[in-house]
Every structure is written in C-alpha cells, then in structure tokens.
Write a protein that holds these residues in place. Structure first.
Motif, PDB file in Angstrom:
ATOM      1  N   HIS A 287      35.790  53.812  61.898  1.00 32.76           N
ATOM      2  CA  HIS A 287      35.306  54.900  62.741  1.00 32.76           C
ATOM      3  C   HIS A 287      36.349  56.010  62.805  1.00 32.76           C
ATOM      4  N   GLY A 288      35.905  57.222  62.548  1.00 31.70           N
ATOM      5  CA  GLY A 288      36.822  58.356  62.624  1.00 31.70           C
ATOM      6  C   GLY A 288      36.891  58.960  64.016  1.00 31.70           C
ATOM      7  N   PHE A 289      36.041  58.472  64.901  1.00 32.75           N
ATOM      8  CA  PHE A 289      35.986  58.962  66.285  1.00 32.75           C
ATOM      9  C   PHE A 289      36.053  60.481  66.369  1.00 32.75           C
ATOM     10  N   HIS A 290      35.160  61.115  65.624  1.00 31.72           N
ATOM     11  CA  HIS A 290      34.970  62.549  65.867  1.00 31.72           C
ATOM     12  C   HIS A 290      34.561  62.723  67.331  1.00 31.72           C
ATOM     13  N   GLN A 291      33.692  61.846  67.777  1.00 36.63           N
ATOM     14  CA  GLN A 291      33.359  61.772  69.203  1.00 36.63           C
ATOM     15  C   GLN A 291      33.559  60.343  69.678  1.00 36.63           C
ATOM     16  N   TYR A 292      33.957  60.228  70.942  1.00 37.86           N
ATOM     17  CA  TYR A 292      33.936  58.922  71.601  1.00 37.86           C
ATOM     18  C   TYR A 292      32.762  58.970  72.568  1.00 37.86           C
ATOM     19  N   THR A 293      31.687  58.297  72.178  1.00 32.84           N
ATOM     20  CA  THR A 293      30.426  58.434  72.910  1.00 32.84           C
ATOM     21  C   THR A 293      30.015  57.108  73.517  1.00 32.84           C
ATOM     22  N   ILE A 294      29.853  57.122  74.836  1.00 34.88           N
ATOM     23  CA  ILE A 294      29.420  55.905  75.526  1.00 34.88           C
ATOM     24  C   ILE A 294      27.928  56.006  75.855  1.00 34.88           C
ATOM     25  N   LYS A 295      27.328  54.832  76.051  1.00 35.75           N
ATOM     26  CA  LYS A 295      25.958  54.785  76.561  1.00 35.75           C
ATOM     27  C   LYS A 295      26.033  54.307  78.000  1.00 35.75           C
ATOM     28  N   LEU A 296      25.288  54.976  78.876  1.00 34.28           N
ATOM     29  CA  LEU A 296      25.332  54.645  80.303  1.00 34.28           C
ATOM     30  C   LEU A 296      24.039  53.953  80.720  1.00 34.28           C
ATOM     31  N   HIS A 297      24.181  52.949  81.574  1.00 33.32           N
ATOM     32  CA  HIS A 297      23.023  52.210  82.072  1.00 33.32           C
ATOM     33  C   HIS A 297      23.036  52.246  83.595  1.00 33.32           C
ATOM     34  N   ASN A 298      21.916  52.628  84.187  1.00 35.90           N
ATOM     35  CA  ASN A 298      21.801  52.703  85.653  1.00 35.90           C
ATOM     36  C   ASN A 298      22.881  53.588  86.269  1.00 35.90           C
ATOM     37  N   VAL A 299      23.204  54.670  85.550  1.00 37.76           N
ATOM     38  CA  VAL A 299      24.162  55.645  86.075  1.00 37.76           C
ATOM     39  C   VAL A 299      23.480  57.007  85.950  1.00 37.76           C
ATOM     40  N   ASP A 300      23.635  57.843  86.981  1.00 38.33           N
ATOM     41  CA  ASP A 300      23.106  59.199  86.891  1.00 38.33           C
ATOM     42  C   ASP A 300      24.042  59.984  85.961  1.00 38.33           C
ATOM     43  N   ARG A 301      23.657  60.041  84.694  1.00 33.86           N
ATOM     44  CA  ARG A 301      24.536  60.596  83.666  1.00 33.86           C
ATOM     45  C   ARG A 301      24.915  62.050  83.960  1.00 33.86           C
ATOM     46  N   ASP A 302      23.907  62.850  84.355  1.00 32.61           N
ATOM     47  CA  ASP A 302      24.199  64.264  84.564  1.00 32.61           C
ATOM     48  C   ASP A 302      25.125  64.465  85.766  1.00 32.61           C
ATOM     49  N   ALA A 303      24.964  63.602  86.804  1.00 37.96           N
ATOM     50  CA  ALA A 303      25.850  63.685  87.972  1.00 37.96           C
ATOM     51  C   ALA A 303      27.267  63.256  87.591  1.00 37.96           C
TER      52      ALA A 303
END
Ligand SMILES: *Cc1c(COP(=O)(O)O)cnc(C)c1O
Length: 376
Positions: A287-303
């Motif tokens: 992985h070159g980690f151009h981005q470090y991207t997580i997936k969120l569960h039961n979290v208000d992502r935009d908040a």
C-alpha cells in the motif's frame, strides 16, 4: 506542534530545498523549457525505477488517461468498464471521447474494481477496462488480466494514486503498479505520492507499438515534424517539473515508507475501536497510502469530520458522490441503488491527514480527537 495539513508539501520541500532550487535554476538558465534533457532523463529514470520499457511523460494524469484511450483506437459508442468509486477524471475522459462509461462496483475491503461485476457487464462493445489503484493499493490485477484476456479487451491502469506500489501475482512475480496492463497512467499533481510543483503526468507501457502511438498522440499526432498521421493533442511535461520529479523520484521509496509508518500508527491506535475499520491490505499488493481511509460504523461521519476540522485536523471524503450518480453523468441512466456497495462506501469513508511529514505529536493529536468524538 505545527499546524496539521492534509498534505504538507512545504515541510517536505524544505528538506530537499537546496537540490530543488539548484535544479530549477539550472533549467531556467538552460532555457530548454520544453522537451529538454531533464524530461528525457526523468523518463529513463522512471522507466528504470518501474522496470518498464517505456515511460511517456505528458501534461497531467487526466490527459494520460485520454491519450491511453485514444491509443487503443476506440470508436464512439465503444464501452469502457470503470469503477464508479473513483476520481472523476477516470470517467470524464471516456465521456469526452464519446465512449460509454460502464460503471462497475468496487470490492468493499480494497475499494478497487469488483472483477466479477465487471465480468457481468462485458458486451460485444466492450473495448477496455480501467482498474483504478485507489488510495495507493493495486486492484486485483490477476483477475483483471484474466478477464481481459478472455474477453479480448485492453487494460488501462489508472495509477495516479499508486505510483511505486508493488503488485505480486499468484505466480510470485512482482511488478510495479501501472506496468501490468497494456497501458498505465499516472499523475504528478503536487499532492500525489510522486508530485511535482505544478501539473504533470505520464503513461507507461511495455508494448513498443503502443508506445509509438502514445508518443505520437501526445505530440499532435505527428510522425515526422509537420506531418500529422492521426489526430492527436498537445500534452507535455515541462522541463522544470521534470527536474523536480528527478529529485523526488530518488526519495519516493523513503516517502512511501514514511506514509506506511504513519498508517501503522493509525492502525494501532484504532485497532480496538469497533466503530472504525482500518485499511485492508490485500495479499497481492502493498500500500502506498496515498490516502489513509477508514470506514465508520454507527458514527455520524459528517459530524466527526466537522469536529475534526474545528480541532484543526483536516479530514476529507474521497469521494462523497460516486460517478454514476453525478449530475453530469445522468445521461448514462444510473439511479440511486444501482450500485449498493459503492453507494454505501461513499457514506462510510473518511480520509485522515496522510503525508510524508506527519510527526508523532500530530498523529497522537489526531487519533485522540477521533477516539474522543466516537467514545465521548
Ligand atoms: C489525480 C487523479 C487523476 C487525475 O490526475 P490530474 O493530474 O489531476 O489530471 C486521475 N485519476 C485518479 C484516480 C486520480 O487520483
């Protein structure tokens, strides 16, 4: 602690300032601004680094994709398979050439093209597939290449986010991202893993005939000066950018290691947080980690994103709307619900600051705030 940035190009520059300044001034002094020796030297050095026969520099990563499509001799109406979960450029060039983008799902672990879905969408008009090595990790190229071989279609790898990443095939053979399919394309946009100080891009291929075609198209379709055998375009990497890239290429592996170190810090900190899925590492790609991207569960992502921004932590969503649901692409007839995996990912993903200059203080501060928001 210095202000946290999504990408800290200035701190990175200061560490190589002497070399960069001298190289840029050298180009200015030479006045060989276009197609100068720096461009040729950079192309050969990148060929050696990638272990690929031809690197053809061009003006940006979007042009690289467009020229790649032009080089495989497409006709209006031909279908091109592409993931919907990508940066718009991948689909844009398809549409611009009056081809039909056929949107494909991505695998929810790797964020890269779902080859089974691609297979189900092959028709007699399918001409090519464009896997995107999203966030820095290679798509499953064994599966892509097998599908392409069985269906007689071209493979154009969008490597804008994964330059330098290694792909390991099932036979154990290691190849660089972008050098596996018929043509690879990349971008040297400043924030990319190998970024210049302006715009830049390149195409890679091991095929001599395609290389000639790509070179000719990028240069006004010209075979001999003022003789234009085909309709081309004008897409060049300028010498100042090439000079910058020659220096940064020597640091690319160290930059990738720094990104991986930051990613390892995040992974460990989020390991016990069940609301967070950290990036999945496929067995066939590093992985070159151009981005470090997580997936969120039961979290208000935009908040969470808004909270982080208030704390001085830039966090971004790549990408909030999949291409098949973009307004400009409505003519292709997709509707919400057509691509459930892709659509649910767009509501789950959040990318945290990721670059070569993150300090432990900054990383600590970021993870503390992410966890504080989630756990209260
Ligand atoms: C950045 C990017 C491009 C376009 O590159 P430009 O140099 O900005 O034209 C294409 N595809 C992907 C996946 C990208 O991330």
């Amino acid at each position: 602690m210095n202000q946290i940035q999504l990408v800290d190009l200035h701190t990175q520059y200061l560490k190589i300032k002497k070399e960069i300044d001298a190289a840029v001034l050298r180009v200015i002094d030479s006045t060989a601004f276009i197609n100068g020796p720096e461009v040729k030297d950079f192309a050969s050095e990148l060929e050696a680094y990638l272990n690929v026969k031809h690197v053809i520099p061009c003006a940006n990563g979007t042009d690289a994709l467009q020229i790649a499509l032009m080089a495989i001799d497409v006709k209006p109406g031909d279908e091109i398979l592409t993931p919907s979960f990508t940066y718009i450029a991948t689909a844009e060039v398809i549409a611009l050439l009056q081809l039909k983008p056929v949107f494909v799902e991505v695998d929810t672990d790797t964020f890269t093209i779902d080859v089974a879905d691609a297979k189900s969408k092959i028709t007699s008009k399918t001409k090519a597939i464009i896997p995107v090595h999203l966030y820095g990790q290679c798509a499953n190229m064994d599966a892509v290449m097998e599908l392409a071989k069985d269906s007689g279609i071209y493979v154009i790898e969008d490597t804008a986010q994964a330059i330098g990443s290694d792909y390991t095939s099932s036979t154990g053979q290691k190849q660089k991202a972008g050098c596996i399919g018929h043509i690879g394309t990349t971008s040297f946009f400043p924030s990319k893993n190998l970024g210049c100080y302006g715009d830049g891009g390149a195409m890679m291929t091991n095929d001599d005939a395609l290389a000639d075609q790509l070179r000719m198209i990028a240069n006004h379709g010209q075979s001999v000066k003022y003789h234009h055998d085909i309709i081309g375009c004008n897409s060049r990497l300028d010498s100042i950018q090439a000079a910058v890239l020659r220096i940064k290429l020597r640091h690319l592996d160290a930059y990738t290691a720094a990104r991986n170190q930051a990613a390892a810090f995040y992974n460990e900190a989020f390991d016990a947080i069940e609301e967070i899925t950290t990036p999945f590492i496929a067995p066939y790609s590093n992985h070159g980690f151009h981005q470090y991207t997580i997936k969120l569960h039961n979290v208000d992502r935009d908040a969470l994103q808004a909270y982080l921004n208030e704390q001085g932590i830039p966090a971004n969503i790549y990408y909030p709307v999949p291409v098949h649901l973009q307004k400009g692409y409505a003519q292709y007839g997709a509707k919400p619900g057509d691509m459930p995996k892709t659509e649910s990912l767009t509501s789950q993903v959040l990318s945290l600051p990721m670059h070569t200059e993150l300090t432990e203080d900054q990383l600590n501060y970021i993870v503390e705030h992410v966890i504080r928001f989630i756990k209260g």
